[in-house]
Design a protein around this motif. Structure first.
Motif, PDB file in Angstrom:
ATOM      1  N   ASP A  14     -67.355   7.052 -29.229  1.00 41.87           N
ATOM      2  CA  ASP A  14     -66.648   6.440 -30.239  1.00 41.87           C
ATOM      3  C   ASP A  14     -64.910   6.790 -30.186  1.00 41.87           C
ATOM      4  O   ASP A  14     -64.700   8.278 -30.429  1.00 41.87           O
ATOM      5  CB  ASP A  14     -67.083   6.510 -31.603  1.00 41.87           C
ATOM      6  N   LYS A  15     -63.945   6.179 -29.572  1.00 44.59           N
ATOM      7  CA  LYS A  15     -62.689   6.528 -29.618  1.00 44.59           C
ATOM      8  C   LYS A  15     -61.983   6.869 -30.885  1.00 44.59           C
ATOM      9  O   LYS A  15     -61.107   7.185 -31.108  1.00 44.59           O
ATOM     10  CB  LYS A  15     -61.757   5.435 -28.599  1.00 44.59           C
ATOM     11  N   ALA A  16     -62.727   6.356 -31.922  1.00 50.29           N
ATOM     12  CA  ALA A  16     -62.245   6.598 -33.464  1.00 50.29           C
ATOM     13  C   ALA A  16     -62.581   7.703 -33.934  1.00 50.29           C
ATOM     14  O   ALA A  16     -62.229   7.765 -35.063  1.00 50.29           O
ATOM     15  CB  ALA A  16     -62.487   5.242 -34.325  1.00 50.29           C
ATOM     16  N   GLU A  17     -63.419   8.491 -33.442  1.00 50.85           N
ATOM     17  CA  GLU A  17     -63.832   9.739 -33.757  1.00 50.85           C
ATOM     18  C   GLU A  17     -62.850  11.003 -34.068  1.00 50.85           C
ATOM     19  O   GLU A  17     -61.958  10.918 -33.355  1.00 50.85           O
ATOM     20  CB  GLU A  17     -64.881  10.319 -32.919  1.00 50.85           C
ATOM     21  N   SER A  18     -62.933  11.162 -35.421  1.00 50.32           N
ATOM     22  CA  SER A  18     -61.882  12.478 -35.569  1.00 50.32           C
ATOM     23  C   SER A  18     -62.337  13.705 -35.455  1.00 50.32           C
ATOM     24  O   SER A  18     -63.591  13.963 -35.338  1.00 50.32           O
ATOM     25  CB  SER A  18     -61.623  12.318 -37.198  1.00 50.32           C
ATOM     26  N   LEU A  19     -61.663  14.669 -35.328  1.00 52.49           N
ATOM     27  CA  LEU A  19     -61.902  16.065 -35.115  1.00 52.49           C
ATOM     28  C   LEU A  19     -61.450  16.934 -36.177  1.00 52.49           C
ATOM     29  O   LEU A  19     -60.279  16.610 -36.805  1.00 52.49           O
ATOM     30  CB  LEU A  19     -61.471  16.678 -33.897  1.00 52.49           C
ATOM     31  N   PRO A  20     -62.102  18.036 -36.624  1.00 54.38           N
ATOM     32  CA  PRO A  20     -61.883  18.703 -37.841  1.00 54.38           C
ATOM     33  C   PRO A  20     -60.590  19.690 -37.046  1.00 54.38           C
ATOM     34  O   PRO A  20     -60.492  20.339 -36.118  1.00 54.38           O
ATOM     35  CB  PRO A  20     -63.114  19.515 -38.236  1.00 54.38           C
ATOM     36  N   LEU A  21     -59.674  20.065 -37.881  1.00 58.96           N
ATOM     37  CA  LEU A  21     -58.410  20.903 -37.740  1.00 58.96           C
ATOM     38  C   LEU A  21     -58.966  22.323 -37.710  1.00 58.96           C
ATOM     39  O   LEU A  21     -59.541  22.649 -38.680  1.00 58.96           O
ATOM     40  CB  LEU A  21     -57.457  20.827 -38.584  1.00 58.96           C
ATOM     41  N   GLN A  44     -55.739  14.007 -28.005  1.00 70.31           N
ATOM     42  CA  GLN A  44     -56.681  14.428 -29.124  1.00 70.31           C
ATOM     43  C   GLN A  44     -57.015  15.953 -29.141  1.00 70.31           C
ATOM     44  O   GLN A  44     -56.775  16.729 -29.946  1.00 70.31           O
ATOM     45  CB  GLN A  44     -57.740  13.363 -29.426  1.00 70.31           C
ATOM     46  N   LEU A  45     -57.707  16.214 -28.086  1.00 69.98           N
ATOM     47  CA  LEU A  45     -58.250  17.626 -27.983  1.00 69.98           C
ATOM     48  C   LEU A  45     -57.117  18.494 -27.877  1.00 69.98           C
ATOM     49  O   LEU A  45     -57.383  20.000 -28.061  1.00 69.98           O
ATOM     50  CB  LEU A  45     -59.067  17.625 -26.718  1.00 69.98           C
ATOM     51  N   ASP A  46     -55.809  18.233 -27.563  1.00 67.64           N
ATOM     52  CA  ASP A  46     -54.884  19.129 -27.082  1.00 67.64           C
ATOM     53  C   ASP A  46     -54.328  19.606 -28.738  1.00 67.64           C
ATOM     54  O   ASP A  46     -53.447  20.618 -28.878  1.00 67.64           O
ATOM     55  CB  ASP A  46     -53.664  18.458 -26.662  1.00 67.64           C
ATOM     56  N   GLY A  47     -54.760  18.941 -29.810  1.00 70.61           N
ATOM     57  CA  GLY A  47     -54.585  19.419 -31.202  1.00 70.61           C
ATOM     58  C   GLY A  47     -55.203  20.737 -31.332  1.00 70.61           C
ATOM     59  O   GLY A  47     -54.808  21.609 -32.526  1.00 70.61           O
ATOM     60  N   TYR A  48     -56.056  21.299 -30.469  1.00 69.62           N
ATOM     61  CA  TYR A  48     -56.657  22.674 -30.619  1.00 69.62           C
ATOM     62  C   TYR A  48     -55.762  23.642 -29.888  1.00 69.62           C
ATOM     63  O   TYR A  48     -55.971  24.919 -29.659  1.00 69.62           O
ATOM     64  CB  TYR A  48     -57.908  22.592 -30.192  1.00 69.62           C
ATOM     65  N   ASN A  50     -56.696  12.975 -35.558  1.00 72.09           N
ATOM     66  CA  ASN A  50     -57.313  11.890 -36.482  1.00 72.09           C
ATOM     67  C   ASN A  50     -56.273  10.589 -36.009  1.00 72.09           C
ATOM     68  O   ASN A  50     -55.898   9.857 -36.851  1.00 72.09           O
ATOM     69  CB  ASN A  50     -57.139  12.014 -38.004  1.00 72.09           C
ATOM     70  N   PRO A  51     -56.589  10.161 -34.848  1.00 73.31           N
ATOM     71  CA  PRO A  51     -55.499   9.312 -34.238  1.00 73.31           C
ATOM     72  C   PRO A  51     -55.657   7.915 -34.863  1.00 73.31           C
ATOM     73  O   PRO A  51     -54.825   7.039 -34.702  1.00 73.31           O
ATOM     74  CB  PRO A  51     -55.697   9.086 -32.745  1.00 73.31           C
ATOM     75  N   THR A  52     -56.655   7.354 -35.204  1.00 78.42           N
ATOM     76  CA  THR A  52     -57.032   6.023 -35.903  1.00 78.42           C
ATOM     77  C   THR A  52     -57.069   5.854 -37.394  1.00 78.42           C
ATOM     78  O   THR A  52     -57.146   5.031 -38.213  1.00 78.42           O
ATOM     79  CB  THR A  52     -58.540   5.576 -35.484  1.00 78.42           C
ATOM     80  N   MET A  53     -56.743   7.156 -37.941  1.00 76.72           N
ATOM     81  CA  MET A  53     -56.689   7.118 -39.390  1.00 76.72           C
ATOM     82  C   MET A  53     -55.249   6.502 -40.169  1.00 76.72           C
ATOM     83  O   MET A  53     -54.423   7.047 -39.371  1.00 76.72           O
ATOM     84  CB  MET A  53     -56.732   8.511 -40.222  1.00 76.72           C
ATOM     85  N   GLN A  78     -47.660   9.047 -35.564  1.00 78.13           N
ATOM     86  CA  GLN A  78     -48.100  10.511 -35.708  1.00 78.13           C
ATOM     87  C   GLN A  78     -46.662  11.069 -36.218  1.00 78.13           C
ATOM     88  O   GLN A  78     -46.643  11.963 -37.115  1.00 78.13           O
ATOM     89  CB  GLN A  78     -48.329  10.862 -34.342  1.00 78.13           C
ATOM     90  N   LEU A  79     -45.454  10.652 -35.667  1.00 79.65           N
ATOM     91  CA  LEU A  79     -43.984  11.108 -36.033  1.00 79.65           C
ATOM     92  C   LEU A  79     -44.119  10.979 -37.561  1.00 79.65           C
ATOM     93  O   LEU A  79     -43.583  11.786 -38.432  1.00 79.65           O
ATOM     94  CB  LEU A  79     -42.975  10.900 -35.551  1.00 79.65           C
ATOM     95  N   ALA A  80     -44.490   9.795 -38.102  1.00 77.81           N
ATOM     96  CA  ALA A  80     -44.517   9.417 -39.326  1.00 77.81           C
ATOM     97  C   ALA A  80     -45.170  10.150 -40.314  1.00 77.81           C
ATOM     98  O   ALA A  80     -44.911  10.779 -41.320  1.00 77.81           O
ATOM     99  CB  ALA A  80     -45.004   7.808 -39.698  1.00 77.81           C
TER     100      ALA A  80
END
Length: 475
Positions: A131-138, A163-167, A325-328, A261-263
């Motif tokens: 699921d490309k819409a899956e979010s990850l916890p910070l 997305q994983l680079d958020g870690y 959370n790219p799709t939120m 994302q900038l927004a």
């Protein structure tokens, strides 16, 4: 994801320590605050959490990934081994894992158990795969080394911001926020490059007659404004309608070119730091990052250390939430765990007083575990869990909401509300007055008047009390 409990065995000064975190049945918020003198163990608890959580982060990236080990220097003196066990709840399931470290050449019963960390990481890897819409916890730890030394706008080498680079570096103990500024520059370049295409797409979705109205308004607007006095009520209504249609279309085009994302980052900073807005990269007169403060534009480097550090902290949390959370629609509503050592560092008391409330308002679904030395932080927080650390033990502090800072300093932080020597002399002064040693009291009062501000409230009280005693003695 919510951290429920941390168990330490022979870690630093703690022989055995269990810490339960908010939210609990009592405190309703997601905030746990640690207080205590320097060396009491606040940072040890935060770093131990970061160490345990790093194994989940590493194994989300790779099933053979390795997190941070417990440093041998952290093992309690006289002990053969140390361990950190974290218990958390994710998707209504409770799970825990242990990170252990044994001294070389020693045997111990403590051992690492990573089955739950592997299970949790596998869950998210499978979700991301299907699921490309899956979010990850910070998951992020901000240590006391968080300092903004420079703003590296020139990007050296190619970086990825997936997305994983958020870690990336999210649990490093020496974060300097270089990655935040590099990310912002790259995202803004993307925003600028794609803005024209998005604007064209936005225009294409509008009806031809709408574009005709915009063109007509631009062509005739100035002439109509010049002859505004000659318009009747119907003509004025038509002019206002044309203006409304034109501004609506322009706003659609403008929004079409904004990077989501900038927004999110800009929204977080503006909500967190009233008076600050329009964070952006400027190319003239030289390349720099700017922000508007109370309507005036400033180079980021012109801001105070406190302003830069706070902006970078909020911006980095928002950036990571946006990436994960790219799709939120609103990634600031993403969940996760944020650890902050000395949350009030570099902050004026006015900002320290509201820092926790602003964090929870801006990032309402994140769990915050922070440390502080400021009485203002805990006296202005409602429904938070506060722990006091002393000599390797943990004590739950009753709510200090609404208490004045002096009361918190004296009753909770075991600290004089004023200079200890001055406090002793003021007490001596009151004792002399009470004992009717008025000459000695007057001499001490004059001495203190010469040393302390004339507006000192305790001196004023003592002076009035002394005067009453003198009048009574005269009668």
């Amino acid at each position: 994801m919510k951290i429920e409990k941390l168990e330490l065995k022979n870690v630093s000064q703690f022989e055995s320590l269990d810490v339960d975190f908010a939210p609990q049945d009592g405190p309703l918020s997601n905030v746990t605050i640690l207080i205590g003198i320097n060396g009491a163990g606040k940072t040890t608890i935060l770093r131990s959490l970061a160490t345990a959580l790093s194994w989940y982060v590493a194994r989300v990236r790779s099933d053979r990934g390795s997190g941070q080990p417990i440093p041998e220097a952290v093992i309690r003196n006289g002990a053969n081994a140390a361990s950190t066990t974290v218990t958390l709840i994710d998707d209504s399931e409770r799970m825990s894992w242990t990170v252990a470290k044994v001294r070389p050449g020693r045997k111990a019963e403590l051992a690492s158990r990573m089955e739950a960390a592997n299970k949790l990481a596998d869950r998210y890897r499978h979700a991301l795969s299907s699921d490309k819409a899956e979010s990850l916890p910070l998951i992020a730890f901000y240590s006391v080394e968080r300092v903004v030394l420079d703003v590296p706008l020139r990007i050296r080498g190619k970086r990825t911001f997936r997305q994983l680079d958020g870690y990336d570096n999210s649990l490093s103990q020496g974060v300097d926020f270089r990655r935040f500024f590099e990310w912002f520059r790259e995202r803004e370049d993307f925003e600028n490059e794609s803005g024209i295409t998005k604007a064209i797409d936005a225009i294409a979705t509008n009806k031809p007659e709408d574009l005709g109205k915009l063109s007509e308004f631009i062509k005739n607007g100035n002439h109509q404004l010049d002859t505004l006095q000659t318009l009747d009520w119907k003509g004025l209504q038509e002019l206002l309608k044309q203006a409304q249609d034109a501004f609506s279309l322009v706003n659609t085009i403008r929004k079409g070119g904004l990077d989501s994302q900038l927004a999110a980052v800009r929204t977080a900073i503006e909500a967190f730091m009233p008076g600050f807005s329009n964070l952006r990269v400027r190319r003239k007169p030289s390349l720099h990052m700017s922000v508007e403060k109370d309507g005036r534009s400033f180079n980021i480097l012109q801001l105070s250390q406190g302003e830069k550090s706070l902006m970078a902290l909020v911006g980095d949390i928002a950036r990571r939430l946006a990436m994960m959370n790219p799709t939120m629609d609103n990634p600031l509503l993403g969940d996760g765990v944020v650890l902050i050592d000395e949350v009030d560092m570099h902050l004026h008391p006015q900002w320290a007083r509201s820092i926790v409330e602003r964090l929870t308002t801006t990032f309402p679904n994140c769990q915050f575990i922070v440390s502080t030395h400021s009485p203002l932080v805990i006296s202005d927080c409602k429904d938070v869990l506060v722990y006091g650390l002393n000599n390797g033990s943990l004590t739950t502090i009753p709510s200090q909401y609404g208490q004045d800072a002096n009361t918190v300093l004296l009753d909770v932080m075991d600290t004089h509300i004023r200079n200890a020597e001055v406090a002793r002399q003021l007490n001596d002064l009151l004792d002399l007055i009470q004992d009717n040693k008025l000459a000695d009291a007057k001499a001490l009062l004059n001495k203190l008047r010469a040393e302390l501000p004339q507006s000192n409230l305790e001196l004023t009280k003592a002076s009035l009390l002394l005067r009453k005693r003198e009048q009574r003695a005269e009668n």
